[in-house]
Design a protein around this motif. Structure first.
Motif, mmCIF file in Angstrom:
data_model
loop_
_atom_site.group_PDB
_atom_site.id
_atom_site.type_symbol
_atom_site.label_atom_id
_atom_site.label_comp_id
_atom_site.label_asym_id
_atom_site.label_seq_id
_atom_site.Cartn_x
_atom_site.Cartn_y
_atom_site.Cartn_z
ATOM 1 N N GLN A 1 0.826 -1.203 0.000
ATOM 2 C CA GLN A 1 0.000 0.000 0.000
ATOM 3 C C GLN A 1 0.862 1.257 0.000
ATOM 4 O O GLN A 1 1.926 1.309 0.620
ATOM 5 N N ASN A 2 0.362 2.274 -0.704
ATOM 6 C CA ASN A 2 1.018 3.582 -0.773
ATOM 7 C C ASN A 2 2.454 3.477 -1.298
ATOM 8 O O ASN A 2 3.392 4.028 -0.732
ATOM 9 N N VAL A 3 2.622 2.758 -2.401
ATOM 10 C CA VAL A 3 3.927 2.665 -3.055
ATOM 11 C C VAL A 3 3.892 3.496 -4.329
ATOM 12 O O VAL A 3 2.828 3.918 -4.792
ATOM 13 N N SER A 4 5.068 3.743 -4.916
ATOM 14 C CA SER A 4 5.156 4.536 -6.143
ATOM 15 C C SER A 4 5.936 3.759 -7.194
ATOM 16 O O SER A 4 6.479 2.691 -6.918
ATOM 17 N N ALA A 5 5.994 4.301 -8.410
ATOM 18 C CA ALA A 5 6.699 3.634 -9.509
ATOM 19 C C ALA A 5 7.591 4.638 -10.221
ATOM 20 O O ALA A 5 7.210 5.791 -10.429
ATOM 21 N N ARG A 6 8.790 4.196 -10.574
ATOM 22 C CA ARG A 6 9.733 5.061 -11.282
ATOM 23 C C ARG A 6 10.456 4.250 -12.351
ATOM 24 O O ARG A 6 10.343 3.023 -12.413
ATOM 25 N N ARG A 7 11.219 4.941 -13.201
ATOM 26 C CA ARG A 7 12.053 4.307 -14.208
ATOM 27 C C ARG A 7 13.490 4.339 -13.698
ATOM 28 O O ARG A 7 14.031 5.382 -13.394
ATOM 29 N N PHE A 8 14.110 3.151 -13.572
ATOM 30 C CA PHE A 8 15.476 3.064 -13.062
ATOM 31 C C PHE A 8 16.251 2.069 -13.908
ATOM 32 O O PHE A 8 15.842 0.923 -14.066
ATOM 33 N N ARG A 9 17.390 2.527 -14.493
ATOM 34 C CA ARG A 9 18.200 1.686 -15.385
ATOM 35 C C ARG A 9 17.350 1.072 -16.493
ATOM 36 O O ARG A 9 17.421 -0.126 -16.787
ATOM 37 N N ASP A 10 16.527 1.905 -17.097
ATOM 38 C CA ASP A 10 15.685 1.507 -18.233
ATOM 39 C C ASP A 10 14.624 0.482 -17.873
ATOM 40 O O ASP A 10 14.048 -0.151 -18.760
ATOM 41 N N SER A 11 14.355 0.287 -16.587
ATOM 42 C CA SER A 11 13.333 -0.678 -16.178
ATOM 43 C C SER A 11 12.356 -0.021 -15.209
ATOM 44 O O SER A 11 12.730 0.851 -14.418
ATOM 45 N N LEU A 12 11.099 -0.457 -15.268
ATOM 46 C CA LEU A 12 10.098 0.017 -14.322
ATOM 47 C C LEU A 12 10.403 -0.568 -12.950
ATOM 48 O O LEU A 12 10.755 -1.741 -12.828
ATOM 49 N N GLU A 13 10.270 0.249 -11.901
ATOM 50 C CA GLU A 13 10.577 -0.210 -10.548
ATOM 51 C C GLU A 13 9.551 0.336 -9.567
ATOM 52 O O GLU A 13 9.207 1.515 -9.598
ATOM 53 N N ILE A 14 9.044 -0.534 -8.701
ATOM 54 C CA ILE A 14 8.163 -0.116 -7.612
ATOM 55 C C ILE A 14 9.027 0.307 -6.431
ATOM 56 O O ILE A 14 9.958 -0.412 -6.046
ATOM 57 N N VAL A 15 8.730 1.472 -5.866
ATOM 58 C CA VAL A 15 9.516 2.016 -4.756
ATOM 59 C C VAL A 15 8.694 1.946 -3.475
ATOM 60 O O VAL A 15 7.572 2.453 -3.406
ATOM 61 N N ILE A 16 9.265 1.305 -2.456
ATOM 62 C CA ILE A 16 8.628 1.172 -1.145
ATOM 63 C C ILE A 16 9.359 2.086 -0.172
ATOM 64 O O ILE A 16 10.564 1.935 0.042
ATOM 65 N N ASN A 17 8.634 3.062 0.395
ATOM 66 C CA ASN A 17 9.229 4.028 1.309
ATOM 67 C C ASN A 17 8.730 3.816 2.735
ATOM 68 O O ASN A 17 7.930 2.912 3.008
ATOM 69 N N LYS A 18 9.183 4.693 3.625
ATOM 70 C CA LYS A 18 8.774 4.586 5.021
ATOM 71 C C LYS A 18 7.300 4.917 5.207
ATOM 72 O O LYS A 18 6.705 4.560 6.221
ATOM 73 N N GLY A 19 6.702 5.604 4.237
ATOM 74 C CA GLY A 19 5.276 5.887 4.312
ATOM 75 C C GLY A 19 4.422 4.780 3.721
ATOM 76 O O GLY A 19 3.195 4.848 3.757
ATOM 77 N N SER A 20 5.074 3.750 3.159
ATOM 78 C CA SER A 20 4.340 2.616 2.585
ATOM 79 C C SER A 20 3.991 1.623 3.691
ATOM 80 O O SER A 20 4.592 1.628 4.764
ATOM 81 N N ARG A 21 3.023 0.771 3.398
ATOM 82 C CA ARG A 21 2.669 -0.281 4.350
ATOM 83 C C ARG A 21 2.624 -1.612 3.611
ATOM 84 O O ARG A 21 1.915 -1.760 2.614
#
Length: 434
Positions: A130-150
């Motif tokens: 929950q509450n994750v984001s997505a970015r482009r890293f090294r030409d690949s899609l990546e889901i980012v899990i932060n301290k605000g994620s659950r």
């Protein structure tokens, strides 16, 4: 500071702070509290303005996606279900703390992820993110899990991968430059560690050679993976790039590694033996490792024969000078270079003392004495030319890509049949048979 000025300050700081939080570089609560003190506003107001929710409170409403295939670059505040496929741990660039990375999957696709907070799960676990984001890293899609994620375990497993789908793996011979999501079964022929410096930081990487029954390919592993020399694996998630005309397989933390039974692939000795090849295959970068080629020597350029090399660095001396150590006495050595053609292409052969002694039938000491007596170093080049040029040879060696194409470092050379003599013998044989 007026209320409008405070709001403007919060707005200006918002983007920078959010980016830092997304990369896991800050503790959200500490930074929000510091910002509140600097601006003279309440902690609750700072949390709502910067993070959009209360730190430590319930997770805000997020956009729920049906599967990983719906995730797109730039999405924030999303909720997805997935199975944890691979998990690795690394040290943050600032040296403060650890982070986690690997691969998530469901029944439709797989996506890389990075977690910048505590991630106490194991491969195979079914997760609700929950509450994750997505970015482009090294030409690949990546889901980012932060301290605000659950992140929590879930019993809702419908549509998630029950186990890795097998499918039909590719062969090394089928791989082409630009290929992604590579899925191969191969034996690790060679592994060597290396260090890469990036912005004054050293990064350990792994390089080596993979092989199957169709060929070999160099690989580079940018993140730690559980690979051992001589073992067989199924590797899923790599990508292929062309480096100086040679195809190389790139692996990283998102690569899925599964061990295979030893009898799944040919034995190590068979895979390491020279493979029959055409020069065109080497020029196109389709082969690596020891090869065996049958062709004709077209010429022996100058530079072959007897010479001196620096005892410190091994470089060839030019008029008694080493380009690094200046004027040195040096030690004698033998080498030969030859232009080689097999009908599909042309490359340069390179051989050392052992090959020259074998071709001329004399030791280096005898050759050196002959040169000193005649005072004509060129006689060795002439003799090599007379024995090699215009003859058919079977050559074994390792292809080495360079700025001019490919050079074959010769480990064995047999044959030496004169083409003209062979033609005459065939003509005579045909006459007798008629």
């Amino acid at each position: 500071m007026s209320r409008a000025e405070k709001d403007a300050s919060v707005s200006e700081t918002d983007g920078t702070l959010e980016r830092d939080l997304e990369l896991g570089n800050m503790d959200p609560k500490e930074e929000v509290h510091r910002l509140a003190r600097e601006l003279g506003i309440s902690i609750e107001e700072a949390e709502r303005s910067v993070l959009g929710f209360d730190v430590g409170g319930p997770v805000p409403e997020t956009r729920v996606l049906r599967d990983l295939g719906e995730v797109e670059e730039g999405m924030t505040g999303i909720t997805v279900r997935a199975r944890l496929i691979t998990l690795h741990q690394g040290t943050r660039k600032d040296g403060e703390g650890e982070y986690y990375y690997g691969m998530l999957g469901d029944s439709r696709t797989t996506v890389k992820f990075s977690a910048w907070t505590v991630f106490d799960y194991s491969p195979g676990d079914f997760l609700l993110l929950q509450n994750v984001s997505a970015r482009r890293f090294r030409d690949s899609l990546e889901i980012v899990i932060n301290k605000g994620s659950r992140i929590t375990s879930t019993q809702d497993r419908e549509g998630l991968v029950p186990e890795m789908e097998e499918g039909i793996p590719q062969t090394i011979a089928e791989l082409e430059s630009g290929a992604r999501k590579v899925d191969i079964e191969a034996r690790v022929i060679e592994i060597r560690s290396s260090e890469l410096k990036v912005k004054d930081r050293s990064r350990k990487i792994m390089k080596g050679v993979l092989a199957d029954s169709t060929g070999r390919m160099d690989f580079t592993c940018w993140d730690p993976l559980p690979l051992e020399e001589g073992r067989c694996y199924r590797l899923t998630g790599g990508y292929v790039k062309d480096f100086r005309g040679i195809l190389k397989l790139n692996l990283d933390g998102g690569t899925i590694v599964r061990g295979l039974a030893d009898d799944r692939l040919p034995p190590l000795e068979e895979l390491m033996a020279p493979k029959d090849a055409r020069i065109l295959e080497l020029l196109e970068g389709r082969l690596s490792g020891p090869v065996r080629i049958r062709g004709t020597v077209l010429g022996v350029p100058s530079g072959s024969g007897l010479f001196r090399r620096c005892v410190e660095c091994g470089r060839r001396l030019v008029k008694g000078q080493c380009t690094v150590h200046g004027r040195v006495k040096g030690e004698e050595d033998l080498a030969v270079r030859a232009v080689f053609d097999d009908g599909s292409g042309t490359l340069m052969l390179k051989g050392g003392r052992t090959l020259v002694e074998s071709l001329l039938g004399r030791t280096m000491e005898e050759i050196s004495e002959e040169v000193r007596s005649s005072m004509e170093p060129e006689i060795i080049v002439d003799e090599l030319s007379s024995k090699m040029v215009g003859r058919t040879w079977t050559v074994s060696g390792d292809p080495l890509p360079d700025d001019y194409g490919v050079t074959l470092s010769v480990t064995g050379m047999t044959g030496g049949i004169d083409q003209e003599v062979l033609k005459k013998e065939i003509s005579l044989l045909l006459e007798v048979m008629s």
